[in-house]
Design an enzyme around this catalytic site. Sequence first.
Site, PDB file in Angstrom:
ATOM      1  N   ASP A   1      45.945  28.738  44.517  1.00  0.00           N
ATOM      2  CA  ASP A   1      46.195  29.855  45.603  1.00  0.00           C
ATOM      3  C   ASP A   1      46.589  29.385  46.490  1.00  0.00           C
ATOM      4  O   ASP A   1      46.977  28.586  46.806  1.00  0.00           O
ATOM      5  CB  ASP A   1      45.197  31.059  45.392  1.00  0.00           C
ATOM      6  CG  ASP A   1      45.634  32.666  45.269  1.00  0.00           C
ATOM      7  OD1 ASP A   1      46.129  32.924  46.805  1.00  0.00           O
ATOM      8  OD2 ASP A   1      45.299  33.204  45.182  1.00  0.00           O
TER       9      ASP A   1
ATOM     10  N   HIS B   1      44.858  35.268  50.927  1.00  0.00           N
ATOM     11  CA  HIS B   1      45.312  36.083  50.037  1.00  0.00           C
ATOM     12  C   HIS B   1      44.547  34.927  48.975  1.00  0.00           C
ATOM     13  O   HIS B   1      43.675  35.500  48.629  1.00  0.00           O
ATOM     14  CB  HIS B   1      46.933  35.322  49.273  1.00  0.00           C
ATOM     15  CG  HIS B   1      46.774  36.515  48.258  1.00  0.00           C
ATOM     16  ND1 HIS B   1      46.753  35.574  47.084  1.00  0.00           N
ATOM     17  CD2 HIS B   1      47.657  37.147  47.575  1.00  0.00           C
ATOM     18  CE1 HIS B   1      46.985  36.320  45.429  1.00  0.00           C
ATOM     19  NE2 HIS B   1      47.370  37.369  46.026  1.00  0.00           N
TER      20      HIS B   1
ATOM     21  N   ASN C   1      53.874  42.471  39.914  1.00  0.00           N
ATOM     22  CA  ASN C   1      53.524  43.469  40.243  1.00  0.00           C
ATOM     23  C   ASN C   1      55.734  44.408  39.973  1.00  0.00           C
ATOM     24  O   ASN C   1      56.000  44.816  41.629  1.00  0.00           O
ATOM     25  CB  ASN C   1      53.678  43.872  41.832  1.00  0.00           C
ATOM     26  CG  ASN C   1      51.704  43.132  42.092  1.00  0.00           C
ATOM     27  OD1 ASN C   1      50.820  42.727  40.856  1.00  0.00           O
ATOM     28  ND2 ASN C   1      51.885  42.457  43.281  1.00  0.00           N
TER      29      ASN C   1
ATOM     30  N   SER D   1      47.213  40.396  41.274  1.00  0.00           N
ATOM     31  CA  SER D   1      46.410  39.602  42.276  1.00  0.00           C
ATOM     32  C   SER D   1      45.243  39.941  42.853  1.00  0.00           C
ATOM     33  O   SER D   1      44.418  38.748  42.991  1.00  0.00           O
ATOM     34  CB  SER D   1      46.748  39.416  44.257  1.00  0.00           C
ATOM     35  OG  SER D   1      48.290  38.641  43.884  1.00  0.00           O
TER      36      SER D   1
END
Length: 589
Positions: free
Chosen positions: A315, A347, A440, A530
């Site tokens: 990430d 994130h 997404n 996520s």
Amino acid sequence: MAVKIQLSLSACQLSVKIEPTDLSGAQAQLVVDIEGQSSLQQDITLDHSPIIVNFDETPRTGNRHRITAKLTSPVGNAISGPFLIKLCASAASPQNFLILPTRGIRSTADHSQTNNAFFRSMSVGISLNSLIHDDIPESATVLNSTGETGIKLVQMPENALTELRAAQPGIRIVPERFYTLQRCLPPTPQRRVQTMAGNIAVAGLHLRVTDPAGNPIEGARVVGFTNFDQRAGTDGVTNANGEINLIGLGNRTLERLYVFPTKNFWSLLRRNILPATGDTLILTPIKPGHIDVRRHFYPDGAAGSGQGVKVGVIDSGIGPHPDLAVSGGTCTVTGDNTGDFADVDQHGTHVAGIIAARGQAPNGLRGIAPAASLFAYRVFGRGAEGASNFDIASAIEKAVADGCDLINMSLGGGERDEALEDAITFAFQSGTVCLIATGNDGRQQVSFPASFSLALAIGAMGRRGTFPANTSDTPNALAPFGSPDKKNFVAAFSNIASAEASVDLIAPGVAVISTVPGLAGDRAPMSGTSMACPTATGVAARLLSTRPDLLALPRDQHRAEEIIKFVTSKAKSLGFGTVFEGLGQFVES
């Protein structure tokens, strides 16, 4: 104002064409920062001629980069970016490619001697010209490597590929590709509202954003749309006084007005309003103990939940945060310090907190499997919108070497890639399971790399009543709804199965509260596949910790197969249908 930015890269020159529809002749300042490699600042006049700017060195191409353009109109109104752009290279300019062996991610004894020797000779910094022949340009250079016999990241002109393939027919050459974080981002205006009506400046809308006590909230992004479908509007960020002036939105009805704070507050969405200059927008604090959708289905883990399980998080990095403990990791971003795997965004910290935050009530945040060992693998550079296939493949290999049982990858959206498929296969054959966000794209087919069949593809669901009704997540509650529980819904953004790729599992991913970087124990709600992915990863870790026999198996393909069989046996349908939920959602009882 509508602004179109077109860019092309050739050698060390960036050609920028800015096409304003109503501000020709206006002055502007162009600022470009390319992942810290190169930067420039130049005063420009807006017209229809390309603007040529020079860099000291050629930037890496193919990635998505952030441009900030501050445009000053004739009456002094400033309209700011940022804009996301993609640098493109000409055939003669250097581009990045990955060189792989005939099979897999390592050149081994079962490959040809020529193949093995070539990989061993490609050390970082060496010119391919010195290894092959003069037809390969001297600029063709090895930038990075996963090891002596591992994948090589090479910069060279595209027109040199033919010579390289002819000289080394046993290698595979794939372009460097980039993948993005799969969180839901604030909607941004694609068409700026006009700031002039003839010779008269359109009034701005001055707003103030505060908490319920009247304290200003700095750094909140405010977005106003006069036409949401066409994305016509203006946005900006509040200053230290919580104030913002939305240029051109004065005395206008707004179809939508959003406020997105960075931490500790819920977002705000107001529809079909006529705000007045001077209005105050009051945000709702996130209260400790709030039961979001994740906690509704999976309460905070007990002290030993996840014990003995190692989880790799590929990430933007992790931490710092007082409720997170990181057992190890590395940064695989080419050119960055390998020891710097702290979060360069928010994130990765949010993802890690969902899995294994260790905070204590009443004010701390706790994850699903707090006893699991977290390993941070940073693959995103500072300010970068994408992570490269080379850096991700390198991180997967590192996670396997560190003994990770599960790897969370809340990223995707790029093209199918041989290097990542081989890296995920390598993990699978080494007894490690990759869980990857489906993407997404609003019910489009599952994106890569979640679409690769040796990974578990995780979609997102939500639940009405687990977030305030006036937040930006309200539009995410769309059919199909659960059966029999109609409060559950498939997130509007979550990708779905197709003939090419399936959804394996679904997990809570709407308005999930978790950790964000900060030493004060900061938190924020985020949405996206996520967030669903680490929810599934956390539950898998919690389940897996109850099976020491599986953890003790030899680290081979059989181990990965048995782990997947065990955790997926705990899935149960929520009534959405397999296209949306696959096998369903983990049930621990």
